[in-house]
Structures are given as C-alpha cells and as structure tokens.
Motif scaffolding. Structure first.
Motif, PDB file in Angstrom:
ATOM      1  N   VAL A  29      28.950  37.012  41.191  1.00 28.63           N
ATOM      2  CA  VAL A  29      30.274  36.573  40.740  1.00 28.63           C
ATOM      3  C   VAL A  29      30.236  35.089  40.388  1.00 28.63           C
ATOM      4  O   VAL A  29      30.800  34.652  39.367  1.00 28.63           O
ATOM      5  N   GLY A  33      30.462  33.814  36.501  1.00 29.32           N
ATOM      6  CA  GLY A  33      31.778  33.231  36.271  1.00 29.32           C
ATOM      7  C   GLY A  33      32.882  34.260  36.131  1.00 29.32           C
ATOM      8  O   GLY A  33      33.803  34.075  35.325  1.00 29.32           O
ATOM      9  N   VAL A  34      32.814  35.324  36.915  1.00 32.25           N
ATOM     10  CA  VAL A  34      33.820  36.388  36.840  1.00 32.25           C
ATOM     11  C   VAL A  34      35.141  35.872  37.402  1.00 32.25           C
ATOM     12  O   VAL A  34      35.175  35.209  38.440  1.00 32.25           O
ATOM     13  N   LYS A  35      36.226  36.183  36.734  1.00 34.41           N
ATOM     14  CA  LYS A  35      37.544  35.745  37.184  1.00 34.41           C
ATOM     15  C   LYS A  35      37.914  36.441  38.501  1.00 34.41           C
ATOM     16  O   LYS A  35      37.629  37.619  38.677  1.00 34.41           O
ATOM     17  N   PRO A  36      38.580  35.717  39.391  1.00 31.39           N
ATOM     18  CA  PRO A  36      38.923  36.304  40.697  1.00 31.39           C
ATOM     19  C   PRO A  36      39.809  37.534  40.601  1.00 31.39           C
ATOM     20  O   PRO A  36      39.727  38.423  41.460  1.00 31.39           O
ATOM     21  N   TYR A  37      40.673  37.612  39.577  1.00 28.34           N
ATOM     22  CA  TYR A  37      41.550  38.781  39.475  1.00 28.34           C
ATOM     23  C   TYR A  37      40.795  40.017  39.003  1.00 28.34           C
ATOM     24  O   TYR A  37      41.323  41.133  39.074  1.00 28.34           O
ATOM     25  N   ILE A  38      39.572  39.815  38.500  1.00 32.83           N
ATOM     26  CA  ILE A  38      38.740  40.952  38.098  1.00 32.83           C
ATOM     27  C   ILE A  38      37.829  41.372  39.251  1.00 32.83           C
ATOM     28  O   ILE A  38      37.798  42.542  39.652  1.00 32.83           O
ATOM     29  N   PRO A  40      36.733  39.336  42.866  1.00 32.40           N
ATOM     30  CA  PRO A  40      36.658  38.137  43.696  1.00 32.40           C
ATOM     31  C   PRO A  40      35.363  38.096  44.511  1.00 32.40           C
ATOM     32  O   PRO A  40      34.722  39.125  44.739  1.00 32.40           O
ATOM     33  N   LYS A  41      34.991  36.918  44.931  1.00 35.61           N
ATOM     34  CA  LYS A  41      33.830  36.765  45.807  1.00 35.61           C
ATOM     35  C   LYS A  41      34.167  37.286  47.209  1.00 35.61           C
ATOM     36  O   LYS A  41      35.321  37.212  47.628  1.00 35.61           O
ATOM     37  N   ASP A 218      46.633  40.751  42.595  1.00 43.26           N
ATOM     38  CA  ASP A 218      46.102  40.041  43.758  1.00 43.26           C
ATOM     39  C   ASP A 218      44.860  40.802  44.225  1.00 43.26           C
ATOM     40  O   ASP A 218      44.852  41.445  45.288  1.00 43.26           O
ATOM     41  N   THR A 219      43.802  40.693  43.445  1.00 45.30           N
ATOM     42  CA  THR A 219      42.598  41.483  43.691  1.00 45.30           C
ATOM     43  C   THR A 219      41.927  41.163  45.020  1.00 45.30           C
ATOM     44  O   THR A 219      41.430  42.082  45.685  1.00 45.30           O
TER      45      THR A 219
END
Length: 265
Positions: A29, A33-38, A40-41, A218-219
């Motif tokens: 992640v 650079g994956v977005k948190p809403y897709i 999250p770490k 809110d992933t």
C-alpha cells in the motif's frame, strides 16, 4: 501475559504467516500509493479500531448474542433431527428432503421476509444464524450415526447390551469425531450469519456498523469491523475445538505426537 506467550510459542508458524501477510500488505500500500479509502494500511486499520474501540465493542456485544443463541439452537435442533433421520426410515424419507430444500433456499433472500414478519430485534437475527448453521450439523450427524459398523453393533448385542447402552457406549462415541466436524463448520458460519442478518434486519451490531462505514467510504473502520467479526468466529471455533479435545481425547486426531516430533520410533 504468560498464557499469551505460550499460545504464540505453540502457534508461531501461524503468527509468523499473518505477520508476513500484514507486512507485505503495509509495504504494498505504501509503495503503490493506494488511497486509504480504497485499501488502507494495516497500521491505519489498527489505529482507527483502537481509537473507536467503545463503538466496536458495543457492536460486537450486539452481534455476539444472536450469534451464540443461533449456534446453540442449531446444535440442539440439528442433532435431534439427525437422530430422527438416522434411526427412522419414515423420517429419512419425509424429513430429510425438506431439510435439504431449506438449505438450497438462499438465506439472504429470506432475511427481508424475517424483517417483515418479526421486525427489527433479536429474533430475525437468531433465525438467520440458525438457518445458516444447522445444515452442516444435520448432514455430519446423520453420516456419523449411520456409519457405525454393523458388526460392532451385532457384537454389542451378543454381549446382552440393549439399544440404550449400544447408543451411549458404541454409536455416540463413534459419531463424536464427525459430529464435531459439523459443529466447527457451523461455528464459522454462525459469524457470517450474524453479520448478514444485521445487513438487513438490524439497527445495531457489527453488520449495521459495516454498512454505515462502507457507505461513508470509511474503509479503515470497515476493515476493522471485518477483523473483529472474524476474531469472534475464530474464538467460537476454538471453543468448540477445546470441547472436542476434552470429549474425544482418544481419537486419532487428538493423540500425542511428541514421539514423532522428537524423532523417536
């Protein structure tokens, strides 16, 4: 702390595997650079979960009740029906096809009907958990009770044992390993049933929270909710397995393997 340390030492391979998975997840992640809403770490998921622990615990308690009640009912009713099917030709020809048909009916399709019939509350959730959990118990129990070697039963009869004694001393001990297999499968399904029920027929619980978190993108909290319900299902599975170790310590799957591990013949 000593108990936790002992569990970690006994299952270090499992712990190491999950640690590796979470480390790869965290790195992937971050690197991509994956977005948190897709996606999250894991560190973000854990941080968010502990920050909102009161809400999570309240939802977990609300989910735990129908999960346990539905599972216990599934065990009781499933074993009873299995006994009727296994030892009665009439019930086997009339009752078992109905049970199979009920299993084929999609449970998620029935959930809205429970909402219409019973409204919001505990009952529709318990019923859905029950429906998802009891079929593996019935199938495994019927197989278990009908798989006793007839020669063993004939030998018991030759010693003067009556039907009751044969059941308690021969058929039930023989059936227990297969019975516990069904119990463990249903334990895992009970968590799924409770969550699905709360998707449709609940205004609280982990399933209700999961829907809200997903709708709000809110992933991290959605992942946290999934993690908690998974832990609950795993805990119930482990509890059933602990009972199995106590009930059938003589079974081949429970025998001590220390001589093999130490290299002794």
């Amino acid at each position: 702390m000593g108990a936790v340390r002992r569990i970690v030492l006994d299952h270090w391979k499992v712990v190491a595997t999950f640690a590796a998975i979470f480390a790869i997840w965290e790195f992937a992640v971050l690197a991509l650079g994956v977005k948190p809403y897709i996606l999250p770490k894991p560190s973000v998921v854990m941080t968010q979960m502990f920050a909102r622990m009161p809400t999570i615990l309240d939802g977990a308690l609300a989910t735990l009740q129908p999960m346990l009640i539905g599972y216990v009912l599934a065990v009781a009713v499933g074993v009873l029906l299995a006994l009727l099917v296994a030892f009665s030709q009439s019930f086997r020809e009339t009752l078992y096809p109905v049970i199979v048909f009920l299993q084929i009916v999609p449970k998620i399709a029935v959930a809205p009907l429970f909402l219409i019939w019973f409204g919001y509350g505990l009952l529709p959730k318990v019923l859905l958990v029950f429906l998802l959990s009891f079929f593996p118990i019935v199938v495994s129990a019927v197989s278990a009770f009908r798989s006793v070697d007839t020669d063993i039963i004939d030998l018991a009869r030759a010693t003067g044992a009556g039907p009751g004694r044969i059941f308690w001393k021969v058929q039930l001990p023989h059936a227990l390993p297969t019975l516990f297999t069904g119990f463990k499968v249903s334990a895992a399904l009970s968590a799924t049933g409770a969550l699905v029920a709360e998707f449709v027929a609940s205004d609280r619980g982990l399933g209700y929270l999961l829907v809200g978190y997903s709708n709000n993108l809110d992933t991290p909290m959605a992942f946290a909710t999934i993690l908690v319900i998974s832990i609950m299902g795993l805990a119930l599975y482990a509890a059933v397995e602990a009972v199995e170790r106590i009930a059938i310590p003589w079974h081949v799957s429970r025998r001590n393997t220390e001589p093999e591990l130490s290299g002794n013949p």
